[in-house]
Design a protein around this motif. Structure first.
Motif, PDB file in Angstrom:
ATOM      1  N   GLU A  18       0.828  -1.194   0.000  1.00  0.00           N
ATOM      2  CA  GLU A  18       0.000   0.000   0.000  1.00  0.00           C
ATOM      3  C   GLU A  18       0.868   1.252   0.000  1.00  0.00           C
ATOM      4  O   GLU A  18       0.557   2.238  -0.690  1.00  0.00           O
ATOM      5  N   ARG A  67       2.091   1.897  -3.468  1.00  0.00           N
ATOM      6  CA  ARG A  67       1.047   2.477  -4.316  1.00  0.00           C
ATOM      7  C   ARG A  67       0.895   3.974  -4.058  1.00  0.00           C
ATOM      8  O   ARG A  67       0.672   4.760  -4.970  1.00  0.00           O
ATOM      9  N   ARG A  68       0.978   4.359  -2.797  1.00  0.00           N
ATOM     10  CA  ARG A  68       0.764   5.752  -2.407  1.00  0.00           C
ATOM     11  C   ARG A  68       2.019   6.615  -2.558  1.00  0.00           C
ATOM     12  O   ARG A  68       1.930   7.830  -2.458  1.00  0.00           O
ATOM     13  N   VAL A  71     -12.842  -3.037  -5.442  1.00  0.00           N
ATOM     14  CA  VAL A  71     -12.908  -2.469  -4.107  1.00  0.00           C
ATOM     15  C   VAL A  71     -14.392  -2.368  -3.769  1.00  0.00           C
ATOM     16  O   VAL A  71     -15.154  -1.708  -4.487  1.00  0.00           O
ATOM     17  N   HIS A  98     -10.455   6.307  -4.236  1.00  0.00           N
ATOM     18  CA  HIS A  98      -9.007   6.508  -4.268  1.00  0.00           C
ATOM     19  C   HIS A  98      -8.284   5.167  -4.274  1.00  0.00           C
ATOM     20  O   HIS A  98      -7.336   4.961  -5.055  1.00  0.00           O
ATOM     21  N   GLU A  99      -8.718   4.237  -3.428  1.00  0.00           N
ATOM     22  CA  GLU A  99      -8.092   2.920  -3.375  1.00  0.00           C
ATOM     23  C   GLU A  99      -8.301   2.162  -4.678  1.00  0.00           C
ATOM     24  O   GLU A  99      -7.406   1.436  -5.138  1.00  0.00           O
ATOM     25  N   ARG A 139      -5.315   0.810  -7.482  1.00  0.00           N
ATOM     26  CA  ARG A 139      -5.212  -0.589  -7.879  1.00  0.00           C
ATOM     27  C   ARG A 139      -5.648  -0.853  -9.311  1.00  0.00           C
ATOM     28  O   ARG A 139      -5.554  -1.988  -9.789  1.00  0.00           O
TER      29      ARG A 139
END
Length: 306
Positions: A25, A28-29, A169, A188-189, A193
Protein backbone atom coordinates in the motif's frame (compact mmCIF):
# COMPACT_ATOMS: atom_id res chain seq x y z
CA UNK A 1 5.45 14.56 1.77
CA UNK A 2 2.82 11.83 1.59
CA UNK A 3 1.78 10.75 5.12
CA UNK A 4 3.28 7.45 6.23
CA UNK A 5 1.49 4.12 6.37
CA UNK A 6 1.70 2.81 9.93
CA UNK A 7 1.55 -0.90 10.79
CA UNK A 8 1.56 -2.54 14.21
CA UNK A 9 3.96 -5.49 14.46
CA UNK A 10 4.63 -7.98 17.24
CA UNK A 11 6.44 -10.85 15.55
CA UNK A 12 3.35 -12.96 14.89
CA UNK A 13 2.76 -14.32 11.35
CA UNK A 14 -0.42 -12.23 11.17
CA UNK A 15 1.33 -8.97 11.94
CA UNK A 16 4.10 -9.83 9.49
CA UNK A 17 1.49 -10.45 6.79
CA UNK A 18 -0.05 -7.07 7.66
CA UNK A 19 3.40 -5.45 7.32
CA UNK A 20 3.77 -6.83 3.79
CA UNK A 21 0.26 -5.67 2.86
CA UNK A 22 1.08 -2.23 4.28
CA UNK A 23 4.34 -2.11 2.30
CA UNK A 24 2.46 -2.73 -0.94
CA UNK A 25 0.00 0.00 0.00
CA UNK A 26 2.86 2.39 0.81
CA UNK A 27 4.37 1.72 -2.62
CA UNK A 28 1.05 2.48 -4.32
CA UNK A 29 0.76 5.75 -2.41
CA UNK A 30 4.41 6.73 -2.75
CA UNK A 31 4.52 6.89 1.06
CA UNK A 32 7.04 5.73 3.68
CA UNK A 33 6.24 2.74 5.88
CA UNK A 34 6.52 2.87 9.67
CA UNK A 35 6.69 -0.33 11.72
CA UNK A 36 5.47 0.17 15.28
CA UNK A 37 6.03 -2.19 18.21
CA UNK A 38 4.34 -1.77 21.61
CA UNK A 39 5.64 -2.51 25.11
CA UNK A 40 2.45 -2.02 27.14
CA UNK A 41 3.88 -3.30 30.42
CA UNK A 42 6.34 -0.37 30.59
CA UNK A 43 3.80 2.35 31.34
CA UNK A 44 4.66 3.09 34.99
CA UNK A 45 6.96 6.00 34.25
CA UNK A 46 10.17 3.99 33.80
CA UNK A 47 12.20 5.00 30.75
CA UNK A 48 14.72 2.15 30.74
CA UNK A 49 13.62 0.97 27.33
CA UNK A 50 12.69 4.30 25.77
CA UNK A 51 15.61 3.91 23.35
CA UNK A 52 14.97 1.05 20.88
CA UNK A 53 18.64 0.09 21.33
CA UNK A 54 17.84 -0.80 24.96
CA UNK A 55 14.91 -3.07 24.19
CA UNK A 56 15.17 -6.67 25.43
CA UNK A 57 17.01 -8.80 22.90
CA UNK A 58 13.94 -10.69 21.69
CA UNK A 59 12.03 -7.52 20.89
CA UNK A 60 15.06 -5.98 19.26
CA UNK A 61 15.57 -8.99 17.01
CA UNK A 62 11.88 -9.17 16.10
CA UNK A 63 11.65 -5.52 15.05
CA UNK A 64 14.88 -5.69 13.06
CA UNK A 65 13.94 -8.98 11.40
CA UNK A 66 10.51 -7.71 10.34
CA UNK A 67 12.00 -4.52 8.91
CA UNK A 68 14.67 -6.52 7.05
CA UNK A 69 12.11 -8.92 5.58
CA UNK A 70 9.89 -6.06 4.42
CA UNK A 71 12.81 -4.21 2.83
CA UNK A 72 13.96 -7.35 0.99
CA UNK A 73 10.52 -8.12 -0.41
CA UNK A 74 9.60 -4.49 -1.14
CA UNK A 75 12.87 -2.75 -2.02
CA UNK A 76 11.15 0.40 -3.29
CA UNK A 77 9.60 1.41 0.03
CA UNK A 78 11.30 3.47 2.75
CA UNK A 79 10.94 1.57 6.05
CA UNK A 80 11.31 3.07 9.51
CA UNK A 81 10.82 1.44 12.92
CA UNK A 82 9.48 2.81 16.16
CA UNK A 83 8.53 1.71 19.68
CA UNK A 84 5.69 3.06 21.80
CA UNK A 85 5.71 2.67 25.57
CA UNK A 86 1.98 2.50 26.03
CA UNK A 87 -0.96 0.13 26.09
CA UNK A 88 -1.62 -1.24 22.60
CA UNK A 89 -4.90 0.59 21.89
CA UNK A 90 -3.81 3.98 23.24
CA UNK A 91 -0.39 3.71 21.64
CA UNK A 92 -1.69 2.75 18.20
CA UNK A 93 -4.42 5.39 18.16
CA UNK A 94 -2.02 8.14 19.24
CA UNK A 95 0.76 7.10 16.85
CA UNK A 96 -1.64 6.98 13.90
CA UNK A 97 -2.78 10.58 14.25
CA UNK A 98 0.00 11.96 12.04
CA UNK A 99 -0.16 9.15 9.45
CA UNK A 100 -2.36 8.52 6.44
CA UNK A 101 -3.34 4.93 7.19
CA UNK A 102 -3.11 2.41 10.04
CA UNK A 103 -2.78 -1.32 9.26
CA UNK A 104 -3.12 -4.21 11.70
CA UNK A 105 -3.01 -7.98 11.43
CA UNK A 106 -6.11 -9.98 12.19
CA UNK A 107 -4.93 -11.70 15.36
CA UNK A 108 -1.63 -10.67 16.93
CA UNK A 109 0.19 -11.68 20.10
CA UNK A 110 1.90 -9.77 22.87
CA UNK A 111 1.11 -6.06 22.75
CA UNK A 112 -1.44 -6.53 19.99
CA UNK A 113 -3.32 -9.57 21.25
CA UNK A 114 -6.80 -10.26 19.95
CA UNK A 115 -6.69 -8.12 16.82
CA UNK A 116 -9.80 -8.05 14.60
CA UNK A 117 -11.86 -10.59 16.52
CA UNK A 118 -10.62 -9.47 19.92
CA UNK A 119 -10.89 -6.43 22.13
CA UNK A 120 -7.77 -4.61 20.92
CA UNK A 121 -8.58 -4.66 17.21
CA UNK A 122 -12.19 -3.69 17.78
CA UNK A 123 -11.20 -0.90 20.18
CA UNK A 124 -8.69 0.54 17.71
CA UNK A 125 -11.26 0.33 14.91
CA UNK A 126 -13.71 2.25 17.09
CA UNK A 127 -11.23 4.98 18.09
CA UNK A 128 -8.78 5.52 15.24
CA UNK A 129 -8.89 9.02 13.76
CA UNK A 130 -7.49 7.78 10.43
CA UNK A 131 -8.63 4.95 8.16
CA UNK A 132 -7.73 1.55 9.60
CA UNK A 133 -7.21 -1.60 7.54
CA UNK A 134 -7.46 -4.99 9.24
CA UNK A 135 -5.75 -7.70 7.23
CA UNK A 136 -6.85 -11.33 7.29
CA UNK A 137 -4.13 -13.96 7.76
CA UNK A 138 -2.76 -15.62 4.65
CA UNK A 139 -4.65 -18.73 3.58
CA UNK A 140 -3.64 -21.59 1.27
CA UNK A 141 -3.36 -20.47 -2.34
CA UNK A 142 -5.77 -23.17 -3.53
CA UNK A 143 -8.48 -21.98 -1.15
CA UNK A 144 -7.98 -18.34 -2.17
CA UNK A 145 -8.13 -19.28 -5.85
CA UNK A 146 -11.31 -21.32 -5.35
CA UNK A 147 -13.00 -18.41 -3.60
CA UNK A 148 -11.91 -15.98 -6.29
CA UNK A 149 -13.17 -18.30 -9.02
CA UNK A 150 -16.56 -18.60 -7.34
CA UNK A 151 -16.77 -14.84 -6.91
CA UNK A 152 -15.88 -14.26 -10.55
CA UNK A 153 -18.54 -16.71 -11.68
CA UNK A 154 -21.16 -14.96 -9.56
CA UNK A 155 -20.20 -11.57 -11.04
CA UNK A 156 -19.78 -12.64 -14.66
CA UNK A 157 -22.87 -10.72 -15.80
CA UNK A 158 -21.37 -7.48 -14.46
CA UNK A 159 -18.02 -7.90 -16.23
CA UNK A 160 -17.58 -5.97 -19.46
CA UNK A 161 -15.28 -8.64 -20.82
CA UNK A 162 -16.52 -12.11 -20.07
CA UNK A 163 -13.88 -14.36 -18.53
CA UNK A 164 -11.56 -11.49 -17.49
CA UNK A 165 -11.17 -11.12 -13.75
CA UNK A 166 -11.65 -7.50 -12.69
CA UNK A 167 -10.18 -6.44 -9.32
CA UNK A 168 -12.73 -4.79 -7.07
CA UNK A 169 -12.91 -2.47 -4.11
CA UNK A 170 -16.21 -3.09 -2.34
CA UNK A 171 -17.74 -0.21 -0.39
CA UNK A 172 -20.83 -0.12 1.78
CA UNK A 173 -23.03 2.92 1.07
CA UNK A 174 -25.57 4.38 3.46
CA UNK A 175 -27.94 6.07 1.01
CA UNK A 176 -29.74 7.92 3.82
CA UNK A 177 -26.51 9.76 4.73
CA UNK A 178 -23.73 9.04 2.19
CA UNK A 179 -20.28 9.71 3.63
CA UNK A 180 -17.84 11.65 1.48
CA UNK A 181 -14.90 10.30 3.50
CA UNK A 182 -15.93 6.68 2.95
CA UNK A 183 -16.68 7.01 -0.76
CA UNK A 184 -13.64 9.16 -1.44
CA UNK A 185 -11.41 6.58 0.25
CA UNK A 186 -12.96 3.73 -1.76
CA UNK A 187 -12.58 5.51 -5.11
CA UNK A 188 -9.01 6.51 -4.27
CA UNK A 189 -8.09 2.92 -3.38
CA UNK A 190 -9.72 1.63 -6.55
CA UNK A 191 -7.71 4.11 -8.64
CA UNK A 192 -4.46 3.03 -6.96
CA UNK A 193 -5.21 -0.59 -7.88
CA UNK A 194 -6.73 -0.08 -11.31
CA UNK A 195 -9.86 -1.67 -9.86
CA UNK A 196 -13.55 -1.01 -10.20
CA UNK A 197 -15.78 0.06 -7.35
CA UNK A 198 -18.61 -2.20 -6.27
CA UNK A 199 -20.95 0.08 -4.36
CA UNK A 200 -23.17 -2.02 -2.11
CA UNK A 201 -26.33 -0.81 -0.45
CA UNK A 202 -28.11 -3.29 1.76
CA UNK A 203 -31.56 -2.24 2.83
CA UNK A 204 -34.03 -3.50 5.42
CA UNK A 205 -37.79 -3.66 5.34
CA UNK A 206 -39.54 -0.57 6.73
CA UNK A 207 -40.47 -0.92 10.42
CA UNK A 208 -44.15 -0.81 9.52
CA UNK A 209 -44.01 -4.32 8.12
CA UNK A 210 -42.55 -5.66 11.36
CA UNK A 211 -45.27 -3.93 13.36
CA UNK A 212 -48.11 -5.43 11.36
CA UNK A 213 -46.37 -8.79 11.18
CA UNK A 214 -46.44 -9.67 7.47
CA UNK A 215 -44.09 -9.52 4.50
CA UNK A 216 -44.72 -7.18 1.57
CA UNK A 217 -46.10 -8.57 -1.64
CA UNK A 218 -43.97 -9.16 -4.70
CA UNK A 219 -45.14 -5.87 -6.20
CA UNK A 220 -44.34 -3.97 -3.01
CA UNK A 221 -40.89 -5.58 -2.80
CA UNK A 222 -40.18 -4.54 -6.40
CA UNK A 223 -41.23 -0.98 -5.62
CA UNK A 224 -39.05 -0.86 -2.53
CA UNK A 225 -36.09 -2.29 -4.45
CA UNK A 226 -36.51 0.31 -7.22
CA UNK A 227 -36.62 3.14 -4.70
CA UNK A 228 -33.42 1.92 -3.04
CA UNK A 229 -31.67 1.57 -6.41
CA UNK A 230 -32.56 5.16 -7.29
CA UNK A 231 -31.26 6.35 -3.94
CA UNK A 232 -27.93 4.57 -4.49
CA UNK A 233 -27.60 5.98 -8.01
CA UNK A 234 -28.19 9.48 -6.64
CA UNK A 235 -25.58 9.00 -3.90
CA UNK A 236 -22.96 7.94 -6.47
CA UNK A 237 -23.75 10.42 -9.25
CA UNK A 238 -21.13 12.97 -8.23
CA UNK A 239 -18.44 10.31 -7.79
CA UNK A 240 -19.07 8.87 -11.23
CA UNK A 241 -18.55 12.37 -12.66
CA UNK A 242 -15.35 13.00 -10.67
CA UNK A 243 -13.90 9.55 -11.45
CA UNK A 244 -14.90 8.82 -15.06
CA UNK A 245 -11.96 6.43 -15.42
CA UNK A 246 -13.26 4.16 -12.63
CA UNK A 247 -15.87 1.57 -13.45
CA UNK A 248 -18.70 1.45 -10.92
CA UNK A 249 -21.03 -1.46 -10.27
CA UNK A 250 -24.10 -0.68 -8.18
CA UNK A 251 -25.58 -3.46 -6.08
CA UNK A 252 -28.74 -3.21 -3.99
CA UNK A 253 -29.91 -6.16 -1.95
CA UNK A 254 -31.87 -6.91 1.18
CA UNK A 255 -29.47 -7.17 4.15
CA UNK A 256 -26.39 -4.91 4.32
CA UNK A 257 -23.93 -6.99 6.34
CA UNK A 258 -24.65 -10.26 4.54
CA UNK A 259 -24.25 -8.62 1.12
CA UNK A 260 -20.92 -7.02 2.01
CA UNK A 261 -19.56 -10.27 3.44
CA UNK A 262 -20.60 -12.22 0.35
CA UNK A 263 -19.10 -9.62 -1.98
CA UNK A 264 -15.84 -9.62 -0.04
CA UNK A 265 -14.90 -12.97 -1.57
CA UNK A 266 -12.17 -12.25 -4.11
CA UNK A 267 -12.21 -8.49 -3.42
CA UNK A 268 -9.05 -6.40 -3.08
CA UNK A 269 -10.52 -4.44 -0.19
CA UNK A 270 -13.82 -3.88 1.62
CA UNK A 271 -14.54 -0.35 2.84
CA UNK A 272 -17.02 0.47 5.60
CA UNK A 273 -17.65 3.63 7.61
CA UNK A 274 -17.57 4.36 11.31
CA UNK A 275 -19.29 7.47 12.60
CA UNK A 276 -17.26 9.63 14.97
CA UNK A 277 -18.90 10.32 18.32
CA UNK A 278 -18.17 13.25 20.63
CA UNK A 279 -17.42 11.22 23.76
CA UNK A 280 -14.97 8.35 24.12
CA UNK A 281 -17.46 6.23 26.05
CA UNK A 282 -19.81 6.44 23.09
CA UNK A 283 -17.32 5.10 20.57
CA UNK A 284 -18.83 2.02 19.02
CA UNK A 285 -18.79 0.28 15.68
CA UNK A 286 -22.10 -0.01 13.87
CA UNK A 287 -23.61 -3.45 13.46
CA UNK A 288 -22.69 -3.63 9.75
CA UNK A 289 -19.04 -2.69 10.31
CA UNK A 290 -18.87 -5.08 13.26
CA UNK A 291 -20.20 -8.00 11.21
CA UNK A 292 -17.96 -7.26 8.23
CA UNK A 293 -14.84 -7.07 10.42
CA UNK A 294 -15.56 -10.49 11.85
CA UNK A 295 -16.64 -12.30 8.70
CA UNK A 296 -15.20 -10.64 5.56
CA UNK A 297 -12.88 -12.68 3.36
CA UNK A 298 -10.75 -9.68 2.33
CA UNK A 299 -8.90 -6.87 4.12
CA UNK A 300 -11.38 -4.44 5.67
CA UNK A 301 -10.90 -0.67 5.83
CA UNK A 302 -12.81 1.20 8.54
CA UNK A 303 -13.05 4.88 7.66
CA UNK A 304 -14.07 7.37 10.38
CA UNK A 305 -16.49 10.09 9.30
CA UNK A 306 -18.71 12.78 10.80
Amino acid sequence: MTPAVLVGVDGSPESTAAAHWAAEEALRRGAPLRLLHAWPWLTDGRAAFADPENLPAAGQRMLAATAREVRERHPGVAVDTDVVLDAAVDGLVAAAEDTGLLVLGSRGLGGFAGLLVGSVGMAVAARSTVPLVLVRPARPAAARRAEADRAEADRAEADEEEGVAVPEVVVGVDVAAPSHAVLDFAFHEAALRGARVRAVHGWDLPPAFAVVGFLPSGVEMAQLQTAEEKALAAALAGYRERHPETEVVEQVRLGAARTLVEDSVGAELVVVGRRRRPHELGLRLGRVAHAVLHHAHAPVAVVPHD
